[in-house]
Design an enzyme around this catalytic site. Sequence first.
Site, PDB file in Angstrom:
ATOM      1  N   ASP A  22      32.246 -32.175-136.668  1.00 43.99           N
ATOM      2  CA  ASP A  22      31.110 -31.910-135.800  1.00 43.99           C
ATOM      3  C   ASP A  22      30.330 -33.233-135.605  1.00 43.99           C
ATOM      4  O   ASP A  22      30.493 -34.161-136.399  1.00 43.99           O
ATOM      5  CB  ASP A  22      30.257 -30.847-136.513  1.00 43.99           C
ATOM      6  CG  ASP A  22      28.864 -30.754-135.979  1.00 43.99           C
ATOM      7  OD1 ASP A  22      28.722 -30.503-134.774  1.00 43.99           O
ATOM      8  OD2 ASP A  22      27.909 -30.942-136.759  1.00 43.99           O
ATOM      9  N   PHE A  23      29.488 -33.294-134.580  1.00 46.23           N
ATOM     10  CA  PHE A  23      28.738 -34.541-134.363  1.00 46.23           C
ATOM     11  C   PHE A  23      27.344 -34.490-135.006  1.00 46.23           C
ATOM     12  O   PHE A  23      27.139 -35.042-136.087  1.00 46.23           O
ATOM     13  CB  PHE A  23      28.643 -34.862-132.856  1.00 46.23           C
ATOM     14  CG  PHE A  23      28.070 -36.232-132.609  1.00 46.23           C
ATOM     15  CD1 PHE A  23      28.812 -37.369-132.878  1.00 46.23           C
ATOM     16  CD2 PHE A  23      26.770 -36.385-132.149  1.00 46.23           C
ATOM     17  CE1 PHE A  23      28.265 -38.644-132.703  1.00 46.23           C
ATOM     18  CE2 PHE A  23      26.217 -37.647-131.957  1.00 46.23           C
ATOM     19  CZ  PHE A  23      26.970 -38.776-132.229  1.00 46.23           C
TER      20      PHE A  23
HETATM   21  O1  LIG Z   1      27.916 -29.377-132.207  1.00 42.98           O
HETATM   22  P1  LIG Z   1      26.952 -30.467-132.538  1.00 42.98           P
HETATM   23  O2  LIG Z   1      27.510 -31.816-132.332  1.00 42.98           O
HETATM   24  O3  LIG Z   1      26.355 -30.325-133.907  1.00 42.98           O
HETATM   25  O4  LIG Z   1      25.746 -30.281-131.509  1.00 42.98           O
HETATM   26  C1  LIG Z   1      24.823 -29.198-131.693  1.00 42.98           C
HETATM   27  C2  LIG Z   1      23.513 -29.536-131.015  1.00 42.98           C
HETATM   28  O5  LIG Z   1      23.118 -30.793-131.539  1.00 42.98           O
HETATM   29  C3  LIG Z   1      21.976 -31.429-130.983  1.00 42.98           C
HETATM   30  O6  LIG Z   1      20.807 -30.817-131.480  1.00 42.98           O
HETATM   31  C4  LIG Z   1      20.654 -30.984-132.869  1.00 42.98           C
HETATM   32  O7  LIG Z   1      20.539 -32.383-133.175  1.00 42.98           O
HETATM   33  C5  LIG Z   1      19.378 -33.039-132.609  1.00 42.98           C
HETATM   34  C6  LIG Z   1      19.464 -34.526-132.896  1.00 42.98           C
HETATM   35  O8  LIG Z   1      19.587 -34.784-134.260  1.00 42.98           O
HETATM   36  C7  LIG Z   1      18.105 -32.379-133.171  1.00 42.98           C
HETATM   37  O9  LIG Z   1      16.962 -32.984-132.614  1.00 42.98           O
HETATM   38  C8  LIG Z   1      18.130 -30.874-132.839  1.00 42.98           C
HETATM   39  O10 LIG Z   1      17.028 -30.228-133.455  1.00 42.98           O
HETATM   40  C9  LIG Z   1      19.429 -30.232-133.338  1.00 42.98           C
HETATM   41  O11 LIG Z   1      19.514 -28.879-132.913  1.00 42.98           O
HETATM   42  C10 LIG Z   1      22.023 -31.438-129.472  1.00 42.98           C
HETATM   43  O12 LIG Z   1      20.801 -31.902-128.967  1.00 42.98           O
HETATM   44  C11 LIG Z   1      22.390 -30.109-128.882  1.00 42.98           C
HETATM   45  O13 LIG Z   1      22.596 -30.242-127.499  1.00 42.98           O
HETATM   46  C12 LIG Z   1      23.706 -29.653-129.521  1.00 42.98           C
HETATM   47  O14 LIG Z   1      24.097 -28.425-128.978  1.00 42.98           O
END
Ligand SMILES: O=P(O)(O)OC[C@H]1O[C@H](O[C@H]2O[C@H](CO)[C@@H](O)[C@H](O)[C@H]2O)[C@H](O)[C@@H](O)[C@@H]1O
Length: 259
Positions: A22-23
């Site tokens: 995951d990212f």
């Molecule tokens: O599938 P992922 O790579 O884990 O992406 C999931 C969501 O990640 C991001 O939001 C999350 O990370 C942000 C930055 O660290 C944080 O500010 C936020 O509160 C988290 O929910 C991204 O912005 C989303 O679009 C992704 O769906």
Amino acid sequence: METPEGLRAILADPKGAVIGLDFDGTLSPIVPDPDTARIHPRGPALLARLGGLVGAVAVVTGRPAATAVEYGSLAGVPGVVVLGHYGLERWEAGTLTAPPVHPGLARARAELPRLIEGVPGARLEDKERSVAVHTRGTAAPQATLDALRDPVAKLAAEVGLAVEPGKFVLELRPPGIDKGTALGAFLAERAARSVLFAGDDLGDLAAFAAVRASGLPGVTVFSGSAEASAEIAAQADLVVDGPDGVMDLLASIADAIER
Ligand SMILES: O=P(O)(O)OC[C@H]1O[C@H](O[C@H]2O[C@H](CO)[C@@H](O)[C@H](O)[C@H]2O)[C@H](O)[C@@H](O)[C@@H]1O
């Protein structure tokens, strides 16, 4: 700690292994502003090293694939595949493939600002193929998220989109695909003989389930944090300390293969 069986299989036959990651929260530390998230400083070199040792490395993310490539400096990582938008998009060797934008997105994009009107600190992240509502910046992130669940779900149902909940985020995205279907298809495509998947959020549970459903020797890794969810930890074979811990784990796997 005893080495899980799935990890032993990866070390015994690394070229048969798929490493899925995951990212946000796993490769990239969580930050308040989604636009400033970047891969852990050790990430690009470690992914490149691992990519030369195992069958394949795939980043499976809710981000658009191009965003993950940019924020992850992945264009310089040979062989890495990015499955973006929960598998809707694929980026590989500089080529992006993606289906048309879901027709419900236009109305969701138009109506979401009204739902967060008067909620200081709430923000929208427009990802072209999905839109995310973030509450991390509000005075009460969890309460605000809970209050938005029903109106966001109602709008999603009206426009034919699914709601993907995550860390202080509700995402409206096309239905019919998730990280589990994306990872499962990738394992079949690469004829994987073992698999590791690491994630930190609810959307990663589908990938954990795909590891189990594959019938392959597999290991699920939870990238834990102060925001840790007991539900995700309970479904993981290994729990590590956030992206730092993920980097240590990937380095130890690379070290063990090279030994
Ligand atoms: O599938 P992922 O790579 O884990 O992406 C999931 C969501 O990640 C991001 O939001 C999350 O990370 C942000 C930055 O660290 C944080 O500010 C936020 O509160 C988290 O929910 C991204 O912005 C989303 O679009 C992704 O769906």
